[in-house]
Design a protein around this motif. Structure first.
Motif, PDB file in Angstrom:
ATOM      1  N   THR A  16     -10.622   1.934  19.275  1.00 11.88           N
ATOM      2  CA  THR A  16      -9.770   2.754  20.152  1.00 11.88           C
ATOM      3  C   THR A  16      -8.955   1.871  21.091  1.00 11.88           C
ATOM      4  O   THR A  16      -7.773   2.085  21.311  1.00 11.88           O
ATOM      5  N   GLU A  19      -6.074   0.323  19.350  1.00 13.43           N
ATOM      6  CA  GLU A  19      -5.013   1.299  19.079  1.00 13.43           C
ATOM      7  C   GLU A  19      -4.161   1.547  20.323  1.00 13.43           C
ATOM      8  O   GLU A  19      -2.938   1.545  20.265  1.00 13.43           O
ATOM      9  N   GLN A  22      -1.678  -1.277  21.131  1.00 14.25           N
ATOM     10  CA  GLN A  22      -0.472  -1.484  20.323  1.00 14.25           C
ATOM     11  C   GLN A  22       0.803  -1.037  21.051  1.00 14.25           C
ATOM     12  O   GLN A  22       1.809  -1.736  21.022  1.00 14.25           O
TER      13      GLN A  22
END
Lengths: 559, 138
Positions: A16, A19, A22
């Motif tokens: 997580t 992610e 990013q």
């Protein structure tokens, strides 16, 4: 090290986190797409317990002073006593170096380290034509026992430990040292110190070889045998990665090639009938501390674990004392810059700190002016004070192996170990280190690495502060450079010529003849070298006697 | 245009050859033909190689402090052979104070630690080019 449930949770959490990151990275990219060390280890953004999933604390780290010694070779490490602060010194004549030694001991240095000039390292007397211009330059000039008597005058050899950077002529200097100590009234069995005596790295990195590899290996095993019986406290060899690193190798190559040299010595000694449980205790190592702080700490920790495994698994050694990797460290001479020389003080401090956090047994810190010439008394003092500040002020010496358990450090330690094993397998597959040196493989690997590094500096992929970034106009303001008195050579030549007239030349001829016979007959040459030294045969005469029997090595040109 | 030949040499007993090899490599990559002598060459051996190989430039690498004696000797021998027009470069740990003396005995250029390879290549090119124009090209 962690239970499965915890790692599963952490793995999801990390996913997580990546992610979410990013989006942020699109807006604020990192300084570089990829971060890696010079030895090709990719440095991750962050390390977590997930990186240590397969690590087993008891098996891979253990307690200090216990196998595999990742955490150190003693139980208390620097809580017992600090590392030995040992500054490499020597220049000019024996008198001048004797004064420098006394100064260093007075300043709180705890061990001596002798630098010899190139003629001494190459087995030439000061009056040899090839010695011209080199006498007393990079170290002290030694022609005979008389020079060693002067070098250690007023320094009780039974009380100090002395390291001598001497390789091809190590057996001669060992004999001179021991005889000097005997003349002072000491027993040679109580002498503590080290001779470098690592000839294999001379062929690949340092260059002061005399004889071909096979007879060189024989002299080394003769020394192992003699010392295990007569000088049990003496380190018979300092298997050196330092010069390999300075010649251009990266951290992984430094360890790999050093251990391959080590394997070759142990194999040769076993073949000549010696027990690695006995001579293994007298092996010591010598590494460099370069700039990448975390990688260097990991390197020293990995080194202990690898050598312990080599001795235990490859050579079936059971004596724990013979499994311990004990090492000296020197900060990296090639990392010093001639530009803005005071910056070197900071480089040296960081490198020295990595060696201490890596658990070194002794340390030499370079002087900041060494890219310009020989260090002065002032710069040597700053170098020694750097160690004293780490020891007495920083607090890092108060707990054993303080960085153990760091996800990054442990992970790097594991990765270095893995890469070193791969290199060792490669050398094994080439037929071992002596063969790999004879074919030029090792030299070529080191040269390629040196060239790549220089190119990286030119392309500014690697920043050297003050050299390819942050330059200033004012350069080379260092006026205070130590000059070797040019009359040293003349004085040394006069002394050695006088000696050759005054001594008992029948005794000299007799002992050299016996030495020659012993070398031919395959007897242990060490006692014969002692006899020649006692009769005041010169270093050049003893070396020539051995040259007549063993021949000389010429390198194969590798570019 | 002909390819220039360069001799990289290690005079004296000094075994530090990292710099010599890296410079040799860079000059080769820059299109020169490079001959590297290996360690421990006497000035006599170096000059003999220079004659035999008909080199256009000599680079001496010295880190032991013996640079003054050794460079002087090499240049004297070049004169004896009548090829003193072959330029001599010196690289290594050379104290700043010694540079004027080296230039005085006839060394063309001195490179200390940290000199970029590009600078060495550039200097070599410009000095050899200069020689070509003087002799009207080759």
């Amino acid at each position: 090290m962690y239970d499965k449930e915890f790692l599963r949770n952490l793995s999801e959490k990390a996913k997580t986190w990546e992610e979410q990151l990013q989006a942020e990275l699109r807006k604020f990219p990192e300084r570089s797409e990829k971060f890696s060390t010079r030895s090709g280890i990719e440095i991750k953004r962050v390390y977590t317990p997930l990186d240590l999933e397969v690590m087993d604390y008891l098996k891979d780290l253990g307690m200090p002073g216990e196998y595999p010694f990742t955490r150190g070779v003693q139980r208390t490490m620097y809580r017992g006593r600090f590392w030995t602060m040992r500054q490499y010194a020597g220049f000019g004549t024996a008198e001048e170096t004797n004064n420098r030694f006394k100064y260093l001991l007075q300043q709180g240095q705890t061990g001596l380290s002798v630098a010899f000039d190139l003629p001494t390292q190459m087995g030439y007397d000061s009056d040899h034509p090839l010695a011209q211009g080199e006498v007393g330059r990079v170290g002290v000039a030694v022609d005979s026992l008389r020079d060693l008597e002067i070098l250690f005058d007023g320094i009780p050899l039974k009380d100090v430990s002395t390291s001598m950077t001497i390789n091809s002529t190590a057996v001669i200097l060992l004999a001179m040292y021991a005889v000097t100590a005997q003349k002072q009234g000491a027993e040679i069995s109580e002498l503590r110190g080290t001779i470098q005596n690592d000839v294999l790295k001379e062929y690949i990195a340092r260059g002061t070889y005399i004889f071909p590899p096979q007879p060189s290996m024989r002299i080394i095993t003769d020394i192992f045998e003699f010392c295990s019986k007569n000088m049990p406290k003496w380190n018979t060899i300092s298997i050196s990665g330092y010069h390999i690193r300075e010649a251009g190798a990266d951290a992984v190559q430094e360890l790999a090639f050093t251990f391959c040299d080590g394997i070759a010595y142990v194999e040769a000694a076993i073949k000549s009938g010696l027990d690695p449980n006995v001579f293994g205790k007298q092996l010591s190592f010598f590494f460099a501390a370069h700039n990448n702080f975390l990688e260097e700490i990991a390197k020293f920790r990995a080194a202990r674990r690898i050598w312990a495994k080599i001795m235990k698994e490859r050579f079936k050694v059971t004596n724990p004392e013979a499994l311990k990797l004990r090492f000296h460290t020197q900060t990296g001479g090639s990392t010093l810059t001639a530009q803005q020389p005071l910056n070197n003080i900071v480089r040296v401090a960081l490198q020295a700190l990595s060696a201490v956090l890596g658990g070194t047994q002794s340390l030499h810190t370079n002087s900041f002016d060494e890219a310009l010439g020989l260090p002065t008394e002032e710069s040597v003092q700053v170098a020694l004070r750097t160690q004293q500040i780490i020891a007495y002020e920083s607090g890092v010496a108060d707990t054993v192996d303080p960085l153990a358990g760091s996800f990054a450090i442990e992970s790097l330690t594991n990765e270095i170990e893995q890469k070193v094993w791969e290199y060792i397998e490669k050398i094994d597959s080439l037929g071992g280190m002596v063969r790999a040196i004879e074919t030029g493989y090792v030299q070529k690997e080191i040269h390629n690495s040196a060239y790549e590094q220089q190119v990286a500096v030119e392309k500014k992929e690697q920043i050297v502060v003050g050299v390819n970034a942050f330059q200033t106009k004012q350069e080379h303001q260092m006026k205070n450079i130590l000059k070797v008195d040019p009359s040293v050579e003349e004085r040394q030549i006069t002394t050695v010529r006088k000696l050759k007239v005054e001594r008992d030349n029948n005794a000299v001829r007799g002992t050299l003849k016996d030495l020659k016979e012993a070398a031919k007959d395959g007897k242990n040459i060490v006692p014969y070298v002692f006899d020649a030294v006692r009769a005041y045969a010169t270093l050049g005469e003893i070396s020539d006697t051995l040259r007549e029997v063993f021949g000389e090595y010429t390198e194969s040109m590798i570019l | 245009m002909r390819i220039f030949r360069i001799l990289i040499a290690k005079p004296g007993l000094d075994g530090h050859d990292r710099g010599a090899k890296v410079v040799a490599h860079a000059l080769r990559d820059a299109g020169f033909e490079v001959i590297y002598t290996g360690l421990r060459q006497t000035p006599e051996q170096i000059v003999r190689t220079a004659v035999q190989e008909d080199v256009d430039l000599i680079g001496l690498s010295i880190l032991s402090g013996a640079h003054l004696q050794l460079s002087k000797k090499v240049i004297e021998l070049l004169k004896k052979e009548g090829i003193e027009d072959v330029p001599v470069f010196v690289g290594g740990i050379i104290p700043q104070d010694d540079v004027p003396q080296l230039l005085q005995v006839g060394v063309k250029k001195v490179f200390g630690p940290g000199t970029p390879l590009s600078e060495i290549v550039q200097e070599v090119k410009s000095i050899l080019q200069e020689g070509v124009t003087k002799t009207g090209g080759a």
